[in-house]
Design an enzyme around this catalytic site. Structure first.
Site, PDB file in Angstrom:
ATOM      1  CG  ASN A 120      -1.633  -1.184  24.989  1.00  0.00           C
ATOM      2  OD1 ASN A 120      -2.349  -0.207  25.099  1.00  0.00           O
ATOM      3  ND2 ASN A 120      -0.353  -1.089  24.764  1.00  0.00           N
ATOM      4  CB  CYS A 121      -1.404  -7.625  25.727  1.00  0.00           C
ATOM      5  SG  CYS A 121      -1.935  -9.202  26.386  1.00  0.00           S
ATOM      6  N   PRO A 122      -4.799  -7.440  25.611  1.00  0.00           N
ATOM      7  CG  PRO A 122      -6.773  -8.572  26.233  1.00  0.00           C
ATOM      8  CD  PRO A 122      -5.990  -7.290  26.476  1.00  0.00           C
ATOM      9  CG  MET A 123      -7.649  -4.347  23.011  1.00  0.00           C
ATOM     10  SD  MET A 123      -9.302  -5.055  22.853  1.00  0.00           S
ATOM     11  CE  MET A 123     -10.009  -4.633  24.417  1.00  0.00           C
TER      12      MET A 123
END
Lengths: 137, 78
Positions: B16-19
């Site tokens: 998921n964002c921001p990964m």
């Protein structure tokens, strides 16, 4: 893009801390310095003996929100503490405990998770904030 | 395709964002200027996030494609 992002974390629920961790990691990826100032219940959540606990969600989450958060976690979303740790590895992220909140909660620096770099007052926070935005969560 | 020249690959599918961006920023640090990094991501915000990150950091997105919900980016280290 060198202006720091300055986050004041007040709330200690997992959803708000997750939102803060996402902002921190995103800014760190862009090379922006991030200053995090921990007050009240957010500081309590960074206690070494409590950081891995379930800290609940904001009241508006309700049962449906709880399920949505649990589903995302089960799908492998990193916890806010892990995201903060990754952000610190990546960039210039400084996490400071508010000295007033330390007194309020009867905490010593040794009570805090190693993610926390130190203790400071609000004046030092604003001095370090320079011309960057200040965001309160 | 520049596949033969890619120095490193990063599989950020399912993150998921921001990964995806965070892992990309970490991976690019280990490369030298001019090296190519290939990233796969499924986060729906990836296209705009990689564009913004590229603009801000100067690491250029030299290839970009999407196939059945998987985005592929090739980035050249500044």
């Amino acid at each position: 893009m060198d202006e720091p992002l300055n986050l004041v974390l007040f709330s200690g629920t997992d959803d708000k801390l997750q939102a803060a961790a996402v902002l921190t990691a995103g800014a760190a990826a862009l090379g922006r310095p991030v200053h995090v100032f921990l007050q009240y219940w957010a500081l309590d959540a960074f206690r070494a003996d409590r950081i891995g606990r379930d800290h609940g969600l904001a009241p508006e989450a309700g049962p449906e929100g709880r399920k949505a958060v649990d589903d995302l976690r089960a799908a492998g979303q990193a916890s806010w503490a892990e995201t903060m740790r990754t952000a610190k590895e990546l960039g210039d992220v400084d996490i400071e405990a508010c000295s007033l909140s330390m007194d309020l909660l009867h905490l010593e620096p040794s009570d805090l998770d190693p993610l926390v770099d130190g203790v400071e007052g609000v004046t030092a926070f604003f001095l370090n904030a320079e011309k960057g935005q200040v965001v309160f969560i | 395709m520049t596949t033969a020249l890619i120095a490193q690959k990063l599989d950020a599918r399912g993150l998921n964002c921001p990964m995806p961006i965070v892992k990309t920023a970490i991976a690019i640090k280990s490369l030298t200027a001019g090296d190519l990094l290939e990233v796969l991501a499924t986060d729906p915000g990836a296209v705009k996030d990689f564009a913004a990150w590229s603009k801000s950091t100067g690491n250029e997105v030299v290839e970009q494609s999407a196939d059945q919900g998987v985005y592929r980016f090739v980035i050249r280290r500044k």
